[in-house]
Motif scaffolding. Structure first.
Motif, PDB file in Angstrom:
ATOM      1  N   GLN A   1       1.028  -1.206  -0.161  1.00  0.00           N
ATOM      2  CA  GLN A   1      -0.048  -0.080   0.130  1.00  0.00           C
ATOM      3  C   GLN A   1       0.978   1.457   0.086  1.00  0.00           C
ATOM      4  OE1 GLN A   1      -2.685  -0.993   3.222  1.00  0.00           O
ATOM      5  NE2 GLN A   1      -4.144  -0.111   2.310  1.00  0.00           N
ATOM      6  N   LEU A   2       1.968   1.091   0.786  1.00  0.00           N
ATOM      7  CA  LEU A   2       2.957   2.340   1.088  1.00  0.00           C
ATOM      8  C   LEU A   2       3.484   2.718  -0.399  1.00  0.00           C
ATOM      9  CD1 LEU A   2       4.433   1.631   4.551  1.00  0.00           C
ATOM     10  CD2 LEU A   2       3.085   3.738   3.807  1.00  0.00           C
ATOM     11  N   GLN A   3       3.900   1.491  -0.895  1.00  0.00           N
ATOM     12  CA  GLN A   3       4.659   1.582  -2.205  1.00  0.00           C
ATOM     13  C   GLN A   3       3.676   2.434  -3.233  1.00  0.00           C
ATOM     14  OE1 GLN A   3       7.995   0.727  -2.769  1.00  0.00           O
ATOM     15  NE2 GLN A   3       7.560   2.195  -4.892  1.00  0.00           N
TER      16      GLN A   3
ATOM     17  N   LYS B   1      -0.247   4.977   8.344  1.00  0.00           N
ATOM     18  CA  LYS B   1       0.814   5.134   9.422  1.00  0.00           C
ATOM     19  C   LYS B   1      -0.262   4.816  10.777  1.00  0.00           C
ATOM     20  CE  LYS B   1       4.523   8.012   8.650  1.00  0.00           C
ATOM     21  NZ  LYS B   1       5.195   9.164   9.279  1.00  0.00           N
ATOM     22  N   LYS B   2      -1.393   5.327  10.688  1.00  0.00           N
ATOM     23  CA  LYS B   2      -2.285   4.872  11.784  1.00  0.00           C
ATOM     24  C   LYS B   2      -2.609   3.501  11.981  1.00  0.00           C
ATOM     25  CE  LYS B   2      -4.629   9.496  11.954  1.00  0.00           C
ATOM     26  NZ  LYS B   2      -5.497   9.792  10.722  1.00  0.00           N
TER      27      LYS B   2
ATOM     28  N   ALA C   1       9.761   1.836   9.533  1.00  0.00           N
ATOM     29  CA  ALA C   1      10.893   2.275   8.906  1.00  0.00           C
ATOM     30  C   ALA C   1      10.599   2.567   7.435  1.00  0.00           C
ATOM     31  CB  ALA C   1      11.904   1.330   9.164  1.00  0.00           C
ATOM     32  N   PHE C   2      10.150   1.672   6.826  1.00  0.00           N
ATOM     33  CA  PHE C   2       9.574   1.693   5.272  1.00  0.00           C
ATOM     34  C   PHE C   2       8.880   3.085   5.222  1.00  0.00           C
ATOM     35  CE2 PHE C   2       7.351   0.708   1.434  1.00  0.00           C
ATOM     36  CZ  PHE C   2       8.356   0.573   0.419  1.00  0.00           C
ATOM     37  N   ALA C   3       7.811   3.033   6.042  1.00  0.00           N
ATOM     38  CA  ALA C   3       6.869   4.321   5.792  1.00  0.00           C
ATOM     39  C   ALA C   3       7.707   5.548   5.921  1.00  0.00           C
ATOM     40  CB  ALA C   3       5.697   4.351   6.710  1.00  0.00           C
ATOM     41  N   ASN C   4       8.690   5.627   6.931  1.00  0.00           N
ATOM     42  CA  ASN C   4       9.282   7.046   7.189  1.00  0.00           C
ATOM     43  C   ASN C   4      10.184   7.044   5.925  1.00  0.00           C
ATOM     44  OD1 ASN C   4       8.500   7.552   9.300  1.00  0.00           O
ATOM     45  ND2 ASN C   4      10.053   6.573  10.793  1.00  0.00           N
ATOM     46  N   GLU C   5      10.813   5.925   5.345  1.00  0.00           N
ATOM     47  CA  GLU C   5      11.699   6.138   4.386  1.00  0.00           C
ATOM     48  C   GLU C   5      11.090   6.820   3.062  1.00  0.00           C
ATOM     49  OE1 GLU C   5      13.597   2.895   1.039  1.00  0.00           O
ATOM     50  OE2 GLU C   5      13.682   2.418   3.214  1.00  0.00           O
ATOM     51  N   ILE C   6       9.811   6.179   2.937  1.00  0.00           N
ATOM     52  CA  ILE C   6       9.233   6.601   1.811  1.00  0.00           C
ATOM     53  C   ILE C   6       8.647   8.291   1.871  1.00  0.00           C
ATOM     54  CG2 ILE C   6       6.630   6.650   0.766  1.00  0.00           C
ATOM     55  CD1 ILE C   6       6.897   3.573   0.553  1.00  0.00           C
ATOM     56  N   ALA C   7       8.297   8.449   3.058  1.00  0.00           N
ATOM     57  CA  ALA C   7       7.744   9.647   3.477  1.00  0.00           C
ATOM     58  C   ALA C   7       8.994  10.647   3.212  1.00  0.00           C
ATOM     59  CB  ALA C   7       7.234   9.783   4.744  1.00  0.00           C
TER      60      ALA C   7
ATOM     61  N   ALA D   1       2.036   6.578  -6.946  1.00  0.00           N
ATOM     62  CA  ALA D   1       0.687   7.644  -7.453  1.00  0.00           C
ATOM     63  C   ALA D   1       1.264   9.118  -7.012  1.00  0.00           C
ATOM     64  CB  ALA D   1      -0.430   7.513  -6.367  1.00  0.00           C
ATOM     65  N   ALA D   2       2.050   9.154  -5.892  1.00  0.00           N
ATOM     66  CA  ALA D   2       2.545  10.761  -5.520  1.00  0.00           C
ATOM     67  C   ALA D   2       3.874  10.905  -6.568  1.00  0.00           C
ATOM     68  CB  ALA D   2       3.309  10.749  -4.028  1.00  0.00           C
ATOM     69  N   SER D   3       4.590  10.119  -6.886  1.00  0.00           N
ATOM     70  CA  SER D   3       5.713  10.127  -7.857  1.00  0.00           C
ATOM     71  C   SER D   3       5.241  10.722  -9.180  1.00  0.00           C
ATOM     72  CB  SER D   3       6.339   9.112  -8.195  1.00  0.00           C
ATOM     73  OG  SER D   3       7.441   9.109  -7.200  1.00  0.00           O
ATOM     74  N   ALA D   4       4.055   9.700  -9.682  1.00  0.00           N
ATOM     75  CA  ALA D   4       3.437  10.162 -10.878  1.00  0.00           C
ATOM     76  C   ALA D   4       2.951  11.609 -10.909  1.00  0.00           C
ATOM     77  CB  ALA D   4       2.338   9.228 -11.162  1.00  0.00           C
ATOM     78  N   ASP D   5       2.037  11.945  -9.717  1.00  0.00           N
ATOM     79  CA  ASP D   5       1.718  13.277  -9.621  1.00  0.00           C
ATOM     80  C   ASP D   5       2.676  14.303  -9.703  1.00  0.00           C
ATOM     81  OD1 ASP D   5      -0.951  12.427  -9.608  1.00  0.00           O
ATOM     82  OD2 ASP D   5      -1.368  12.628  -7.454  1.00  0.00           O
TER      83      ASP D   5
END
Ligand code: DAH
Length: 344
Positions: free
Chosen positions: A4-6, A43-44, A59-65, A11-15
């Motif tokens: 989901q995070l990926q 994250k919730k 950690a992955f969520a933070n990395e992505i953020a 999607a964000a990258s595409a935008d």
């Protein structure tokens, strides 16, 4: 969850690739990175995971953020610079262009003449009387009675004086001489004042007469003031105002409030004394009346004539201005023609 995070990141990258302005970036930040954005809502759900998964996914969520934030910032900076450049290019000003003309006002020649005369009398030790001692709306008592005008004096006539409907015996002053009495009633000698102001007379208007004009009244009261003092002060005034070479003359005269009385004439500037229309062919123009203050006026103002004496004078401001600047029509002062006013 990692998937989901990926997905969110993709999607964000595409935008971000599609974004073309700072506004687009702001929108994107709101959608993905804000407190209520998509990353945070994922994250919730971390709390439902096992401790180990929490660590890895967290950690992955933070990395992505972090990654997304850095990319967004880079893009933002790029757009910011571009938009600023465009704005600066558009708003470029040519500093070599001449400025816009802002028309400037002028001090009116009557005001500057009054200022000049007041300055001269300051150097001779006179100060300007308080306004309350020199009202434009005056009573017959101060304007005539206390100045020793007989009851039947022609100056009291409606033909000369503007009477008001405010109350009986209230008039528009036709001379500043009432200020003499008001000052003497208010101050103790030695008195050395001038009182500039506007006066009104019911005149037929022509090049030399207007139905309002300006006068400067003067009064000097002390022990042992003599006619020699009058001559000394007024001659010095004439020298400072007109210069030493302008011919002037004293002529004996009559006023109800002075004894003896004089008038002072100045040589006509229009014809250098040869005689012209402005001076009615005489070569001279009268500019002031003066004299030793009459005993009756001192008494009416509660000053003891046995102890004190003094002289008074009243000069016409328009006349003085006309004779200095060669202005041949009094009406020029008042019809607000810029071509005239601009010259001062
Ligand atoms: N008030 C006189 C006028 O308007 C001028 C004048 C004459 C004033 C003699 C004086 C004076 O103070 O002493 O014509």
């Amino acid at each position: 969850m990692k998937e989901q995070l990926q997905k969110i990141y993709d999607a964000a990258s595409a935008d971000l690739t599609k974004a073309t302005s700072i506004a687009d970036i702001e929108e994107l930040k709101l959608k993905y990175l804000s407190r209520k954005g998509e990353l945070n809502s994922i994250k919730k759900n971390l709390k439902d995971l096992s401790d180990e998964d929490k660590r890895v996914v967290g950690a992955f969520a933070n990395e992505i953020a972090n990654k997304l934030e850095a990319e967004v910032k880079a893009k933002y900076d790029e757009f910011y610079k571009k938009e600023l450049d465009e704005k600066l290019k558009k708003e470029k000003i040519d500093v070599t262009l001449t400025g816009k003309y802002v028309p400037q006002g002028h001090v009116h020649p009557i005001t500057s003449t009054i200022d000049e005369i007041v300055d001269i009398f300051h150097t001779l030790g006179f100060s300007v009387a308080p306004d309350k001692n020199s009202p434009e709306v005056e009573t017959e008592n101060y304007h005539f009675d206390k100045l020793n005008f007989p009851k039947d004096h022609p100056a009291r006539d409606m033909q000369d004086t503007f009477y008001t409907t405010i109350a009986p015996h209230v008039i528009l002053r036709g001379q500043t001489s009432g200020a003499q009495v008001r000052v003497m009633e208010d101050m103790k000698p030695p008195i050395k004042i001038i009182a500039p102001g506007r006066v009104y007379r019911n005149e037929n208007i022509n090049s030399r007469k207007n139905n309002f004009f300006h006068q400067i009244e003067g009064l000097y009261i002390d022990k042992n003031v003599t006619f020699a003092d009058l001559k000394g002060v007024l001659n010095e005034f004439l020298r400072l105002y007109f210069g030493a070479s302008r011919p002037t003359r004293f002529r004996s005269s009559f006023f109800p409030f002075t004894e003896p009385s004089v008038e002072i004439d100045v040589q006509c500037i229009m014809c250098q004394g040869k005689g012209c229309k402005t001076c009615s062919g005489t070569g001279w123009l009268e500019i002031l009346g003066a004299g030793m203050v009459d005993v009756n006026v001192l008494k009416a103002s509660n000053i003891d004539p046995e102890v004190y004496s003094g002289f008074a004078f009243g000069m016409g401001v328009e006349r003085l201005s006309m004779l200095k600047y060669a202005i041949d029509d009094i009406r020029l002062f008042f019809n607000n023609d810029e071509r005239f006013l601009e010259q001062f």
